[in-house]
Design a protein around this motif. Structure first.
Motif, PDB file in Angstrom:
ATOM      1  N   PHE A 126      14.548  35.187 -99.277  1.00 22.52           N
ATOM      2  CA  PHE A 126      14.742  35.377 -97.540  1.00 22.52           C
ATOM      3  C   PHE A 126      13.742  36.499 -97.105  1.00 22.52           C
ATOM      4  N   THR A 127      13.325  36.304 -95.929  1.00 26.27           N
ATOM      5  CA  THR A 127      12.754  37.335 -95.289  1.00 26.27           C
ATOM      6  C   THR A 127      13.599  37.992 -94.088  1.00 26.27           C
ATOM      7  N   THR A 128      13.529  39.178 -93.801  1.00 23.95           N
ATOM      8  CA  THR A 128      14.348  39.757 -92.661  1.00 23.95           C
ATOM      9  C   THR A 128      14.063  38.792 -91.394  1.00 23.95           C
ATOM     10  N   SER A 129      12.878  38.303 -91.127  1.00 23.29           N
ATOM     11  CA  SER A 129      12.802  37.242 -89.790  1.00 23.29           C
ATOM     12  C   SER A 129      13.247  35.999 -89.944  1.00 23.29           C
ATOM     13  N   GLN A 130      13.417  35.603 -90.981  1.00 17.24           N
ATOM     14  CA  GLN A 130      14.489  34.326 -91.345  1.00 17.24           C
ATOM     15  C   GLN A 130      15.705  34.553 -91.269  1.00 17.24           C
ATOM     16  N   PHE A 131      16.315  35.475 -91.738  1.00 11.03           N
ATOM     17  CA  PHE A 131      17.541  35.916 -91.602  1.00 11.03           C
ATOM     18  C   PHE A 131      17.785  35.954 -90.022  1.00 11.03           C
ATOM     19  N   ARG A 132      16.929  36.838 -89.324  1.00 15.58           N
ATOM     20  CA  ARG A 132      17.077  36.884 -87.951  1.00 15.58           C
ATOM     21  C   ARG A 132      17.345  35.603 -87.069  1.00 15.58           C
ATOM     22  N   LYS A 133      16.477  34.930 -87.302  1.00 15.44           N
ATOM     23  CA  LYS A 133      16.494  33.395 -86.765  1.00 15.44           C
ATOM     24  C   LYS A 133      17.916  32.664 -87.081  1.00 15.44           C
ATOM     25  N   VAL A 185      21.916  42.172 -82.687  1.00 16.57           N
ATOM     26  CA  VAL A 185      20.771  41.806 -83.598  1.00 16.57           C
ATOM     27  C   VAL A 185      21.245  42.093 -85.089  1.00 16.57           C
ATOM     28  N   PRO A 186      20.588  41.719 -85.966  1.00 17.08           N
ATOM     29  CA  PRO A 186      20.982  41.843 -87.276  1.00 17.08           C
ATOM     30  C   PRO A 186      21.225  43.266 -87.748  1.00 17.08           C
ATOM     31  N   TYR A 187      20.749  44.069 -86.993  1.00 18.41           N
ATOM     32  CA  TYR A 187      21.098  45.629 -87.569  1.00 18.41           C
ATOM     33  C   TYR A 187      22.511  46.113 -86.770  1.00 18.41           C
TER      34      TYR A 187
END
Length: 197
Positions: free
Chosen positions: A163-170, A190-192
């Motif tokens: 997984f990438t961070t952007s995929q998780f973010r979406k 946001v994810p953070y």
């Protein structure tokens, strides 16, 4: 005298150097910027709703549902350990060890799964060991994934790629939009935000 002459020469050289327009600006803000996060009562109202979102993803095909399943587990794993998304997506199977934690007291004891995670050295804080609560969420992916080698990524797609961070973010944005979190609390999650939780 020698030191004074050297300082004078340094000042002259400084005058000759081109000056950027922000050289005299203080670019560090005085106020600390803190990302929005859930308060405990807000989180308690939110945490049961992503399960309904996940059930609704079952009709979207095997690949899409698997990604939603992994993102769902990541959401709760991240909310229990203070790790960054960039650290979690780099975790390989060899980097995590599960153990049982005993909680409660003698009259009302129960067990939860913890996880000891070796964080990759390339992350922002560098290599370190994280003693994470919420091990049951990582264990669900561990058990259901078809990629079982030590070098395989734990949080991976069906094809084994990480997984990438952007995929998780979406996926995170889809979950919070589904529950209308930002509007409901007047915040921007946001994810953070999970790290601050």
């Amino acid at each position: 005298e020698c030191w004074r002459r050297e300082r004078e020469r340094e000042r002259e050289r400084e005058k000759e150097r081109p000056k950027a327009h922000f050289n005299d600006e203080n670019l560090v803000t005085d106020d600390k910027v803190r990302r929005d996060t859930w308060e405990l009562d807000e989180w308690n109202r939110f945490k049961s709703k992503p399960a309904k979102w996940l059930r609704e993803q079952e009709s979207k095909g095997e690949d899409e549902y698997w990604d939603c399943f992994v993102a769902y587990q990541m959401l709760f794993f991240l909310s229990n350990n203070g790790m960054r998304v960039g650290e979690v997506v780099k975790v390989r199977r060899k980097d995590i060890r599960f153990y049982e934690r005993k909680l409660g007291d003698k009259t009302n004891s129960f067990k939860r799964l913890g996880a000891l995670v070796q964080v990759h050295k390339s992350t922002k804080t560098g290599a370190r060991e994280v003693n994470a609560m919420g091990g049951e969420f990582a264990k669900r992916v561990w058990d259901k994934s078809s990629h079982k080698r030590k070098e395989d990524f734990l949080f991976c797609h069906l094809d084994g790629s990480a997984f990438t961070t952007s995929q998780f973010r979406k996926k995170f944005e889809r979950m919070t939009a589904y529950t209308n979190e930002d509007e409901r609390w007047g915040k921007h999650f946001v994810p953070y935000s999970l790290r601050h939780l």
